[in-house]
Write an enzyme that holds these catalytic residues in place. Sequence first.
Site: not given
Length: 559
Positions: A321, A348-349, A366, A374
Amino acid sequence: MNLKQLNIFHGKFFHLCLLAFGSGAIVMSMELIISRVLTPVFGSSTYTWGSLIGLILTGLSLGYFLGGKISDRDPTFRKICSVVFTAGLYIVFVPFIAPAILGFTLNDLPQNQFSSLFATFALVFFPTTLLGFVSPYVIKLGTVTLRQVGNVSGTLYSISTVGSIFGTFLTIFVLIPTLEVRIVLFGLGITLMIVSLLGLKNLPKILTIAVILILFTPSSSIVTGLMPHTGTVIVETETEYSHLDVVDSDNKRTLYLNGMRHSQMDKDNPNDLTLTYTKYFHLGQLFNSSLEKILFVGGGGFSGPKNFLDTYPNSFIDVVEIDSQVIDVAKTYFSLKDNSRLQIFNEDARTFLMNSDDKYDLIILDAFATDYVPFHLLTQEYFQILQDHLQPDGVVVSNMIGSLEGDTSNLPSSVYKTMTSLFPTVYVFTTAENNLNIVQNLIFVAINNNEQLTRVELENLSIQNNANNLLADTKYLENYHMSGMRTDSIPILTDNFSPVEIMINPVTSQPFFDEDSIFSQDESRIWFSESTSVKIGLLIAVVFTWLVFFKSTWKNTLN
Protein backbone atom coordinates in the site's frame (compact mmCIF):
# COMPACT_ATOMS: atom_id res chain seq x y z
CA MET A 1 19.94 60.82 -3.07
CA ASN A 2 20.87 61.76 0.52
CA LEU A 3 21.18 59.31 3.41
CA LYS A 4 17.65 59.93 4.70
CA GLN A 5 16.13 59.43 1.26
CA LEU A 6 18.23 56.28 0.80
CA ASN A 7 16.97 54.81 4.07
CA ILE A 8 13.38 55.60 3.12
CA PHE A 9 13.90 53.97 -0.27
CA HIS A 10 15.44 50.84 1.26
CA GLY A 11 12.57 50.56 3.74
CA LYS A 12 10.03 50.98 0.98
CA PHE A 13 11.83 48.47 -1.23
CA PHE A 14 11.87 45.91 1.59
CA HIS A 15 8.09 46.26 1.87
CA LEU A 16 7.75 45.73 -1.88
CA CYS A 17 9.92 42.61 -1.64
CA LEU A 18 7.77 41.29 1.21
CA LEU A 19 4.61 41.86 -0.83
CA ALA A 20 6.13 40.13 -3.88
CA PHE A 21 7.35 37.19 -1.78
CA GLY A 22 3.99 36.79 -0.02
CA SER A 23 1.88 36.93 -3.17
CA GLY A 24 4.14 34.41 -4.92
CA ALA A 25 3.96 32.01 -1.99
CA ILE A 26 0.19 32.25 -1.64
CA VAL A 27 -0.49 31.64 -5.34
CA MET A 28 1.35 28.32 -5.34
CA SER A 29 0.02 27.27 -1.95
CA MET A 30 -3.54 28.06 -3.03
CA GLU A 31 -3.11 26.02 -6.22
CA LEU A 32 -2.04 22.94 -4.26
CA ILE A 33 -4.72 23.35 -1.61
CA ILE A 34 -7.54 23.94 -4.10
CA SER A 35 -6.50 20.70 -5.82
CA ARG A 36 -7.50 18.98 -2.57
CA VAL A 37 -10.94 20.55 -2.87
CA LEU A 38 -11.40 19.50 -6.49
CA THR A 39 -10.03 15.94 -6.58
CA PRO A 40 -12.70 14.37 -4.31
CA VAL A 41 -15.30 15.52 -6.83
CA PHE A 42 -13.61 15.51 -10.23
CA GLY A 43 -10.78 13.05 -9.70
CA SER A 44 -7.03 13.52 -9.92
CA SER A 45 -7.06 13.46 -13.70
CA THR A 46 -5.11 15.55 -16.17
CA TYR A 47 -8.34 17.42 -16.87
CA THR A 48 -8.66 18.49 -13.24
CA TRP A 49 -5.04 19.53 -12.96
CA GLY A 50 -5.04 21.06 -16.43
CA SER A 51 -8.08 23.19 -15.57
CA LEU A 52 -6.49 24.30 -12.31
CA ILE A 53 -3.08 25.14 -13.74
CA GLY A 54 -4.56 26.73 -16.86
CA LEU A 55 -6.92 29.01 -14.93
CA ILE A 56 -4.19 29.98 -12.46
CA LEU A 57 -1.95 31.00 -15.37
CA THR A 58 -4.82 32.78 -17.10
CA GLY A 59 -5.63 34.72 -13.94
CA LEU A 60 -1.99 35.69 -13.42
CA SER A 61 -1.66 36.78 -17.06
CA LEU A 62 -4.74 38.96 -16.81
CA GLY A 63 -3.45 40.34 -13.52
CA TYR A 64 -0.07 41.18 -15.01
CA PHE A 65 -1.78 43.01 -17.88
CA LEU A 66 -4.23 44.97 -15.73
CA GLY A 67 -1.68 45.61 -13.00
CA GLY A 68 0.76 47.01 -15.53
CA LYS A 69 -1.83 49.37 -16.99
CA ILE A 70 -3.16 50.59 -13.64
CA SER A 71 0.33 51.04 -12.19
CA ASP A 72 0.90 53.87 -14.67
CA ARG A 73 -1.96 55.86 -13.10
CA ASP A 74 -0.89 57.47 -9.86
CA PRO A 75 0.70 54.35 -8.32
CA THR A 76 0.84 54.16 -4.51
CA PHE A 77 1.85 51.42 -2.10
CA ARG A 78 -1.51 51.75 -0.36
CA LYS A 79 -3.41 50.85 -3.53
CA ILE A 80 -1.55 47.65 -4.27
CA CYS A 81 -1.87 46.66 -0.61
CA SER A 82 -5.64 47.15 -0.90
CA VAL A 83 -5.66 44.75 -3.87
CA VAL A 84 -3.76 42.12 -1.87
CA PHE A 85 -6.14 42.60 1.08
CA THR A 86 -9.10 41.97 -1.26
CA ALA A 87 -7.52 38.75 -2.56
CA GLY A 88 -6.98 37.56 1.01
CA LEU A 89 -10.58 38.33 1.96
CA TYR A 90 -11.83 36.29 -1.02
CA ILE A 91 -9.66 33.31 -0.10
CA VAL A 92 -11.09 33.40 3.44
CA PHE A 93 -14.53 32.91 1.88
CA VAL A 94 -13.53 29.89 -0.25
CA PRO A 95 -14.29 27.22 2.41
CA PHE A 96 -17.79 28.68 2.74
CA ILE A 97 -18.61 28.93 -0.96
CA ALA A 98 -16.85 25.75 -2.17
CA PRO A 99 -19.62 23.30 -1.09
CA ALA A 100 -22.31 25.28 -2.91
CA ILE A 101 -20.16 25.64 -6.04
CA LEU A 102 -19.23 21.96 -6.12
CA GLY A 103 -22.80 20.89 -5.42
CA PHE A 104 -24.07 23.07 -8.27
CA THR A 105 -21.41 21.67 -10.61
CA LEU A 106 -22.34 18.08 -9.76
CA ASN A 107 -26.10 18.47 -9.89
CA ASP A 108 -26.80 21.14 -12.49
CA LEU A 109 -24.01 20.98 -15.06
CA PRO A 110 -23.20 18.24 -17.62
CA GLN A 111 -20.58 15.77 -16.38
CA ASN A 112 -17.73 15.58 -18.87
CA GLN A 113 -14.07 16.52 -19.22
CA PHE A 114 -14.97 20.20 -18.82
CA SER A 115 -16.91 19.74 -15.57
CA SER A 116 -14.17 21.03 -13.31
CA LEU A 117 -13.68 24.28 -15.24
CA PHE A 118 -16.61 26.17 -13.69
CA ALA A 119 -15.78 25.20 -10.11
CA THR A 120 -12.08 25.93 -10.60
CA PHE A 121 -12.86 29.31 -12.17
CA ALA A 122 -15.16 30.31 -9.30
CA LEU A 123 -12.66 29.29 -6.63
CA VAL A 124 -9.32 30.57 -7.93
CA PHE A 125 -9.63 32.95 -10.86
CA PHE A 126 -10.54 36.17 -9.02
CA PRO A 127 -7.90 36.04 -6.25
CA THR A 128 -5.25 34.84 -8.71
CA THR A 129 -5.97 37.78 -11.02
CA LEU A 130 -5.66 40.20 -8.10
CA LEU A 131 -2.36 38.67 -7.03
CA GLY A 132 -1.16 39.01 -10.62
CA PHE A 133 -1.40 42.79 -10.12
CA VAL A 134 1.47 42.65 -7.64
CA SER A 135 4.53 42.02 -9.85
CA PRO A 136 4.14 44.86 -12.37
CA TYR A 137 2.86 47.23 -9.70
CA VAL A 138 5.74 46.72 -7.25
CA ILE A 139 8.24 47.05 -10.13
CA LYS A 140 6.69 50.40 -10.96
CA LEU A 141 6.90 51.52 -7.32
CA GLY A 142 10.44 50.24 -6.89
CA THR A 143 11.90 51.90 -9.97
CA VAL A 144 13.26 55.41 -9.41
CA THR A 145 14.95 55.83 -12.82
CA LEU A 146 14.83 53.95 -16.11
CA ARG A 147 18.42 52.90 -15.48
CA GLN A 148 17.15 50.73 -12.58
CA VAL A 149 14.35 48.91 -14.41
CA GLY A 150 16.31 45.77 -15.24
CA ASN A 151 17.83 45.39 -11.77
CA VAL A 152 14.60 46.16 -9.90
CA SER A 153 12.38 43.93 -12.06
CA GLY A 154 14.85 41.06 -11.93
CA THR A 155 15.16 41.32 -8.15
CA LEU A 156 11.40 41.50 -7.52
CA TYR A 157 10.55 38.70 -9.96
CA SER A 158 13.26 36.57 -8.34
CA ILE A 159 11.86 37.24 -4.87
CA SER A 160 8.34 36.42 -6.09
CA THR A 161 9.61 33.14 -7.55
CA VAL A 162 11.45 32.29 -4.33
CA GLY A 163 8.14 32.94 -2.57
CA SER A 164 6.43 30.49 -4.93
CA ILE A 165 9.07 27.85 -4.20
CA PHE A 166 8.71 28.45 -0.47
CA GLY A 167 4.91 28.25 -0.70
CA THR A 168 5.10 25.00 -2.67
CA PHE A 169 7.40 23.18 -0.25
CA LEU A 170 5.67 24.56 2.85
CA THR A 171 2.28 23.39 1.56
CA ILE A 172 3.45 19.94 0.48
CA PHE A 173 5.61 19.04 3.46
CA VAL A 174 3.97 20.95 6.32
CA LEU A 175 0.48 22.33 5.69
CA ILE A 176 -1.25 19.45 3.88
CA PRO A 177 0.09 16.70 6.19
CA THR A 178 -0.77 18.57 9.40
CA LEU A 179 -3.78 20.83 8.85
CA GLU A 180 -7.30 20.60 7.44
CA VAL A 181 -7.88 22.20 4.05
CA ARG A 182 -10.28 24.82 5.41
CA ILE A 183 -7.78 25.87 8.09
CA VAL A 184 -5.04 26.25 5.48
CA LEU A 185 -7.32 28.37 3.29
CA PHE A 186 -8.26 30.56 6.24
CA GLY A 187 -4.56 30.90 7.02
CA LEU A 188 -3.62 31.84 3.45
CA GLY A 189 -6.28 34.52 3.29
CA ILE A 190 -5.39 36.00 6.66
CA THR A 191 -1.67 35.95 5.79
CA LEU A 192 -2.35 38.07 2.71
CA MET A 193 -4.49 40.44 4.74
CA ILE A 194 -1.76 40.85 7.37
CA VAL A 195 1.01 41.40 4.79
CA SER A 196 -1.11 44.04 3.06
CA LEU A 197 -1.42 45.99 6.32
CA LEU A 198 2.11 47.33 5.64
CA GLY A 199 0.53 49.97 3.44
CA LEU A 200 -2.96 50.33 4.92
CA LYS A 201 -4.43 52.41 7.72
CA ASN A 202 -6.45 51.59 10.82
CA LEU A 203 -9.75 50.35 9.35
CA PRO A 204 -8.22 47.35 7.48
CA LYS A 205 -6.37 46.43 10.67
CA ILE A 206 -9.67 46.42 12.57
CA LEU A 207 -11.29 44.34 9.81
CA THR A 208 -8.43 41.81 9.89
CA ILE A 209 -8.83 41.36 13.64
CA ALA A 210 -12.59 41.00 13.14
CA VAL A 211 -12.10 38.27 10.51
CA ILE A 212 -9.71 36.34 12.77
CA LEU A 213 -12.17 36.53 15.66
CA ILE A 214 -15.08 35.44 13.46
CA LEU A 215 -13.21 32.46 12.05
CA PHE A 216 -11.45 31.17 15.13
CA THR A 217 -13.88 31.71 17.99
CA PRO A 218 -14.96 28.33 19.50
CA SER A 219 -18.03 28.02 17.27
CA SER A 220 -15.86 28.27 14.18
CA SER A 221 -16.10 24.51 13.74
CA ILE A 222 -18.93 25.51 11.45
CA VAL A 223 -17.36 24.10 8.30
CA THR A 224 -16.16 20.59 9.11
CA GLY A 225 -15.34 19.88 5.50
CA LEU A 226 -15.60 21.34 2.05
CA MET A 227 -18.20 18.79 1.00
CA PRO A 228 -21.08 17.30 3.00
CA HIS A 229 -20.90 13.63 3.94
CA THR A 230 -23.44 10.84 4.12
CA GLY A 231 -23.22 9.46 7.64
CA THR A 232 -21.13 10.34 10.68
CA VAL A 233 -17.60 11.47 9.93
CA ILE A 234 -15.06 9.65 12.11
CA VAL A 235 -11.93 10.89 10.37
CA GLU A 236 -11.38 13.49 7.67
CA THR A 237 -7.82 14.29 6.68
CA GLU A 238 -5.43 14.95 3.85
CA THR A 239 -2.84 12.29 3.15
CA GLU A 240 0.18 12.55 0.90
CA TYR A 241 -1.88 11.10 -1.95
CA SER A 242 -5.57 11.83 -1.37
CA HIS A 243 -8.40 13.25 0.70
CA LEU A 244 -9.33 10.54 3.21
CA ASP A 245 -12.66 10.10 5.01
CA VAL A 246 -13.83 7.42 7.42
CA VAL A 247 -17.61 7.54 7.71
CA ASP A 248 -20.01 5.50 9.84
CA SER A 249 -23.53 4.81 8.57
CA ASP A 250 -25.71 2.44 10.59
CA ASN A 251 -23.47 -0.54 11.29
CA LYS A 252 -21.12 0.03 8.37
CA ARG A 253 -17.79 1.85 8.47
CA THR A 254 -16.54 3.04 5.08
CA LEU A 255 -13.21 4.34 3.87
CA TYR A 256 -13.37 6.99 1.14
CA LEU A 257 -10.38 8.24 -0.82
CA ASN A 258 -10.97 11.36 -2.88
CA GLY A 259 -14.68 10.96 -2.27
CA MET A 260 -14.90 7.42 -3.66
CA ARG A 261 -15.56 4.31 -1.63
CA HIS A 262 -12.52 2.08 -1.30
CA SER A 263 -13.40 -0.24 1.57
CA GLN A 264 -16.23 -1.08 3.94
CA MET A 265 -16.46 -2.97 7.22
CA ASP A 266 -19.31 -4.45 9.23
CA LYS A 267 -18.45 -3.23 12.74
CA ASP A 268 -19.95 -6.37 14.33
CA ASN A 269 -18.11 -8.71 11.95
CA PRO A 270 -14.97 -6.82 10.93
CA ASN A 271 -13.46 -9.70 8.94
CA ASP A 272 -16.49 -10.24 6.68
CA LEU A 273 -16.55 -8.98 3.11
CA THR A 274 -19.42 -6.49 2.74
CA LEU A 275 -18.80 -5.14 -0.76
CA THR A 276 -19.90 -7.55 -3.47
CA TYR A 277 -16.87 -7.14 -5.71
CA THR A 278 -14.46 -8.13 -2.91
CA LYS A 279 -16.16 -11.51 -2.63
CA TYR A 280 -14.95 -12.23 -6.17
CA PHE A 281 -11.38 -12.22 -4.87
CA HIS A 282 -12.03 -15.83 -3.88
CA LEU A 283 -11.99 -16.71 -7.57
CA GLY A 284 -8.33 -17.30 -6.86
CA GLN A 285 -9.28 -20.45 -4.95
CA LEU A 286 -11.45 -21.53 -7.88
CA PHE A 287 -8.46 -21.64 -10.24
CA ASN A 288 -5.77 -22.62 -7.74
CA SER A 289 -6.59 -24.73 -4.70
CA SER A 290 -3.13 -24.25 -3.14
CA LEU A 291 -3.00 -20.65 -1.97
CA GLU A 292 0.04 -20.63 0.25
CA LYS A 293 1.35 -17.16 -0.57
CA ILE A 294 -0.93 -14.26 -1.56
CA LEU A 295 -0.22 -10.66 -2.54
CA PHE A 296 -2.71 -7.79 -2.34
CA VAL A 297 -1.81 -4.72 -4.39
CA GLY A 298 -3.71 -1.94 -2.59
CA GLY A 299 -4.68 -2.12 1.05
CA GLY A 300 -7.49 0.38 1.65
CA GLY A 301 -9.37 -0.73 4.75
CA PHE A 302 -7.70 -4.17 4.45
CA SER A 303 -11.05 -5.96 4.21
CA GLY A 304 -9.64 -8.47 1.72
CA PRO A 305 -6.46 -9.33 3.66
CA LYS A 306 -8.37 -9.66 6.97
CA ASN A 307 -10.91 -12.01 5.39
CA PHE A 308 -8.20 -14.07 3.68
CA LEU A 309 -6.30 -14.49 6.95
CA ASP A 310 -9.44 -16.05 8.43
CA THR A 311 -10.40 -18.06 5.35
CA TYR A 312 -6.97 -19.49 4.51
CA PRO A 313 -5.32 -20.30 7.86
CA ASN A 314 -2.24 -21.80 6.20
CA SER A 315 -1.59 -18.89 3.85
CA PHE A 316 0.90 -16.05 4.16
CA ILE A 317 -0.29 -12.69 2.91
CA ASP A 318 1.67 -9.66 1.71
CA VAL A 319 -0.02 -6.31 1.20
CA VAL A 320 1.62 -3.40 -0.62
CA GLU A 321 0.00 0.00 0.00
CA ILE A 322 1.57 3.26 -1.13
CA ASP A 323 -0.15 5.55 1.41
CA SER A 324 1.18 5.18 4.96
CA GLN A 325 -1.78 7.06 6.43
CA VAL A 326 -4.19 4.57 4.84
CA ILE A 327 -2.31 1.81 6.66
CA ASP A 328 -2.52 3.75 9.95
CA VAL A 329 -6.25 4.34 9.48
CA ALA A 330 -6.83 0.63 8.78
CA LYS A 331 -5.05 -0.27 12.02
CA THR A 332 -6.92 2.32 14.08
CA TYR A 333 -10.43 2.20 12.63
CA PHE A 334 -10.77 -1.03 10.60
CA SER A 335 -9.67 -3.67 13.12
CA LEU A 336 -6.42 -4.47 11.34
CA LYS A 337 -4.32 -6.35 13.88
CA ASP A 338 -0.76 -7.63 13.85
CA ASN A 339 -0.49 -11.14 12.52
CA SER A 340 2.59 -13.29 11.95
CA ARG A 341 1.16 -14.35 8.58
CA LEU A 342 0.65 -10.77 7.39
CA GLN A 343 3.34 -8.46 6.03
CA ILE A 344 2.53 -4.87 5.04
CA PHE A 345 4.81 -2.93 2.71
CA ASN A 346 4.46 0.84 2.40
CA GLU A 347 5.68 1.17 -1.19
CA ASP A 348 4.60 1.68 -4.76
CA ALA A 349 3.47 -1.73 -5.99
CA ARG A 350 5.64 -1.78 -9.09
CA THR A 351 8.76 -0.70 -7.20
CA PHE A 352 8.04 -3.35 -4.56
CA LEU A 353 7.75 -6.15 -7.12
CA MET A 354 10.85 -5.06 -9.03
CA ASN A 355 12.87 -5.35 -5.82
CA SER A 356 11.32 -8.62 -4.68
CA ASP A 357 12.19 -12.21 -5.55
CA ASP A 358 9.03 -13.71 -4.01
CA LYS A 359 6.60 -15.72 -6.08
CA TYR A 360 2.89 -15.91 -5.32
CA ASP A 361 0.03 -18.33 -5.81
CA LEU A 362 -2.43 -15.45 -6.05
CA ILE A 363 -1.99 -11.74 -6.77
CA ILE A 364 -5.03 -9.50 -6.21
CA LEU A 365 -5.01 -6.07 -7.84
CA ASP A 366 -7.27 -3.60 -6.03
CA ALA A 367 -5.47 -0.27 -6.34
CA PHE A 368 -7.84 1.35 -8.82
CA ALA A 369 -10.79 3.75 -8.43
CA THR A 370 -13.56 5.22 -10.56
CA ASP A 371 -11.73 8.49 -10.95
CA TYR A 372 -8.06 7.55 -11.01
CA VAL A 373 -5.93 4.64 -12.17
CA PRO A 374 -2.11 4.66 -11.83
CA PHE A 375 -1.11 4.21 -15.48
CA HIS A 376 2.12 2.38 -14.61
CA LEU A 377 0.08 -0.39 -12.95
CA LEU A 378 -1.78 -1.21 -16.16
CA THR A 379 0.92 -1.59 -18.76
CA GLN A 380 2.27 -4.64 -20.54
CA GLU A 381 5.58 -4.23 -18.74
CA TYR A 382 3.83 -4.24 -15.36
CA PHE A 383 1.82 -7.37 -16.14
CA GLN A 384 5.05 -9.02 -17.26
CA ILE A 385 6.46 -8.26 -13.81
CA LEU A 386 3.34 -9.81 -12.25
CA GLN A 387 3.71 -12.90 -14.40
CA ASP A 388 7.34 -13.25 -13.35
CA HIS A 389 6.22 -13.24 -9.69
CA LEU A 390 3.63 -16.00 -10.12
CA GLN A 391 4.06 -19.65 -9.31
CA PRO A 392 3.42 -21.96 -12.33
CA ASP A 393 -0.23 -22.35 -11.25
CA GLY A 394 -0.49 -18.76 -10.03
CA VAL A 395 -3.52 -16.56 -10.62
CA VAL A 396 -3.97 -12.80 -11.04
CA VAL A 397 -7.35 -11.38 -9.96
CA SER A 398 -7.80 -7.75 -10.98
CA ASN A 399 -10.62 -5.38 -10.06
CA MET A 400 -11.49 -2.76 -12.68
CA ILE A 401 -14.31 -0.23 -12.89
CA GLY A 402 -16.12 0.33 -16.15
CA SER A 403 -18.57 -1.35 -18.49
CA LEU A 404 -18.43 -4.21 -20.97
CA GLU A 405 -19.44 -1.98 -23.87
CA GLY A 406 -19.84 1.72 -24.60
CA ASP A 407 -17.47 4.61 -23.96
CA THR A 408 -16.89 3.50 -20.38
CA SER A 409 -15.51 0.17 -21.64
CA ASN A 410 -12.39 1.63 -23.27
CA LEU A 411 -10.08 1.29 -20.29
CA PRO A 412 -11.24 -2.22 -19.22
CA SER A 413 -10.99 -3.34 -22.86
CA SER A 414 -7.43 -2.02 -23.10
CA VAL A 415 -6.46 -3.70 -19.84
CA TYR A 416 -8.06 -6.94 -21.02
CA LYS A 417 -6.18 -6.77 -24.32
CA THR A 418 -2.93 -5.99 -22.49
CA MET A 419 -3.39 -8.94 -20.13
CA THR A 420 -4.25 -11.34 -22.97
CA SER A 421 -1.05 -10.32 -24.76
CA LEU A 422 0.83 -12.08 -21.92
CA PHE A 423 -1.56 -14.56 -20.29
CA PRO A 424 -3.02 -17.40 -22.38
CA THR A 425 -6.42 -17.11 -20.69
CA VAL A 426 -8.20 -14.14 -19.11
CA TYR A 427 -11.69 -14.60 -17.65
CA VAL A 428 -14.12 -11.65 -17.37
CA PHE A 429 -16.76 -11.43 -14.62
CA THR A 430 -19.24 -8.66 -13.92
CA THR A 431 -20.24 -8.11 -10.30
CA ALA A 432 -23.60 -6.31 -10.57
CA GLU A 433 -25.35 -7.69 -13.63
CA ASN A 434 -24.62 -8.75 -17.16
CA ASN A 435 -25.86 -5.47 -18.62
CA LEU A 436 -23.27 -4.57 -21.24
CA ASN A 437 -23.40 -0.80 -20.69
CA ILE A 438 -23.70 -0.43 -16.93
CA VAL A 439 -20.67 0.94 -15.08
CA GLN A 440 -19.68 -1.56 -12.40
CA ASN A 441 -16.77 -3.48 -10.91
CA LEU A 442 -15.34 -5.89 -13.45
CA ILE A 443 -13.14 -8.78 -12.34
CA PHE A 444 -10.42 -10.12 -14.64
CA VAL A 445 -8.81 -13.46 -13.80
CA ALA A 446 -5.57 -14.23 -15.63
CA ILE A 447 -3.99 -17.69 -15.62
CA ASN A 448 -1.15 -19.44 -17.46
CA ASN A 449 -3.46 -22.04 -18.93
CA ASN A 450 -4.67 -22.29 -22.53
CA GLU A 451 -8.00 -23.92 -21.68
CA GLN A 452 -11.04 -21.57 -21.48
CA LEU A 453 -13.68 -23.29 -19.33
CA THR A 454 -17.45 -23.15 -19.77
CA ARG A 455 -19.87 -22.25 -16.98
CA VAL A 456 -20.54 -25.93 -16.27
CA GLU A 457 -16.82 -26.68 -16.14
CA LEU A 458 -16.27 -23.73 -13.78
CA GLU A 459 -19.00 -25.00 -11.49
CA ASN A 460 -17.42 -28.46 -11.39
CA LEU A 461 -14.01 -26.91 -10.76
CA SER A 462 -15.37 -24.89 -7.84
CA ILE A 463 -16.59 -28.06 -6.16
CA GLN A 464 -13.27 -29.79 -6.83
CA ASN A 465 -11.23 -26.90 -5.40
CA ASN A 466 -13.59 -26.21 -2.46
CA ALA A 467 -14.44 -22.74 -3.78
CA ASN A 468 -18.20 -23.22 -4.09
CA ASN A 469 -18.93 -22.11 -0.51
CA LEU A 470 -16.60 -19.14 -0.75
CA LEU A 471 -18.36 -17.93 -3.90
CA ALA A 472 -21.89 -18.76 -2.71
CA ASP A 473 -22.74 -15.08 -2.12
CA THR A 474 -21.81 -14.16 -5.69
CA LYS A 475 -23.40 -14.83 -9.06
CA TYR A 476 -20.09 -15.55 -10.68
CA LEU A 477 -21.46 -18.24 -13.00
CA GLU A 478 -24.29 -16.02 -14.25
CA ASN A 479 -21.92 -13.06 -14.51
CA TYR A 480 -19.18 -14.95 -16.35
CA HIS A 481 -18.76 -13.12 -19.66
CA MET A 482 -17.52 -16.01 -21.79
CA SER A 483 -16.80 -14.02 -24.94
CA GLY A 484 -14.34 -11.74 -23.17
CA MET A 485 -14.24 -8.10 -24.31
CA ARG A 486 -14.11 -6.41 -27.68
CA THR A 487 -10.65 -5.10 -28.41
CA ASP A 488 -10.98 -3.79 -31.97
CA SER A 489 -9.23 -0.43 -32.32
CA ILE A 490 -8.23 -0.62 -28.65
CA PRO A 491 -4.53 -0.18 -27.83
CA ILE A 492 -2.32 -2.41 -25.75
CA LEU A 493 -1.10 -0.29 -22.85
CA THR A 494 2.66 0.08 -22.55
CA ASP A 495 5.03 2.23 -20.53
CA ASN A 496 5.52 4.26 -23.70
CA PHE A 497 1.78 4.67 -24.40
CA SER A 498 -0.79 4.43 -21.63
CA PRO A 499 -3.47 7.12 -22.14
CA VAL A 500 -5.63 6.00 -19.23
CA GLU A 501 -6.79 9.56 -18.44
CA ILE A 502 -8.92 9.71 -21.58
CA MET A 503 -10.42 6.26 -21.01
CA ILE A 504 -12.14 6.69 -17.63
CA ASN A 505 -14.74 8.86 -15.94
CA PRO A 506 -15.17 11.78 -15.81
CA VAL A 507 -14.25 12.07 -19.50
CA THR A 508 -17.39 10.30 -20.68
CA SER A 509 -20.97 11.46 -20.59
CA GLN A 510 -21.67 9.14 -17.68
CA PRO A 511 -22.26 10.79 -14.29
CA PHE A 512 -19.08 10.94 -12.31
CA PHE A 513 -20.67 10.15 -8.96
CA ASP A 514 -22.23 6.73 -8.43
CA GLU A 515 -23.20 4.43 -5.57
CA ASP A 516 -19.57 4.27 -4.48
CA SER A 517 -19.37 8.02 -4.00
CA ILE A 518 -19.42 9.74 -0.65
CA PHE A 519 -21.72 12.28 -2.27
CA SER A 520 -25.08 11.59 -3.85
CA GLN A 521 -27.16 13.86 -6.04
CA ASP A 522 -29.56 14.65 -3.22
CA GLU A 523 -26.83 15.14 -0.64
CA SER A 524 -24.30 17.18 -2.58
CA ARG A 525 -25.85 20.50 -1.68
CA ILE A 526 -24.55 22.59 1.16
CA TRP A 527 -26.67 23.10 4.26
CA PHE A 528 -25.46 25.77 6.66
CA SER A 529 -26.05 25.54 10.38
CA GLU A 530 -27.37 28.55 12.27
CA SER A 531 -23.84 29.17 13.55
CA THR A 532 -22.49 29.11 10.01
CA SER A 533 -25.11 31.57 8.80
CA VAL A 534 -24.26 34.03 11.58
CA LYS A 535 -20.56 33.90 10.75
CA ILE A 536 -21.17 34.30 7.03
CA GLY A 537 -23.37 37.27 7.80
CA LEU A 538 -20.61 38.86 9.87
CA LEU A 539 -18.04 38.22 7.14
CA ILE A 540 -20.34 39.75 4.53
CA ALA A 541 -20.59 42.84 6.75
CA VAL A 542 -16.78 42.97 6.78
CA VAL A 543 -16.74 42.71 2.98
CA PHE A 544 -19.19 45.58 2.50
CA THR A 545 -17.22 47.76 4.91
CA TRP A 546 -14.04 46.93 3.04
CA LEU A 547 -15.57 47.68 -0.37
CA VAL A 548 -16.48 51.18 0.78
CA PHE A 549 -12.90 51.73 1.95
CA PHE A 550 -11.48 50.17 -1.24
CA LYS A 551 -13.57 52.46 -3.46
CA SER A 552 -12.32 55.56 -1.66
CA THR A 553 -8.71 54.33 -1.93
CA TRP A 554 -8.92 53.81 -5.69
CA LYS A 555 -11.29 56.66 -6.52
CA ASN A 556 -8.74 58.88 -8.24
CA THR A 557 -7.23 56.07 -10.29
CA LEU A 558 -10.53 54.61 -11.45
CA ASN A 559 -11.98 57.96 -12.56
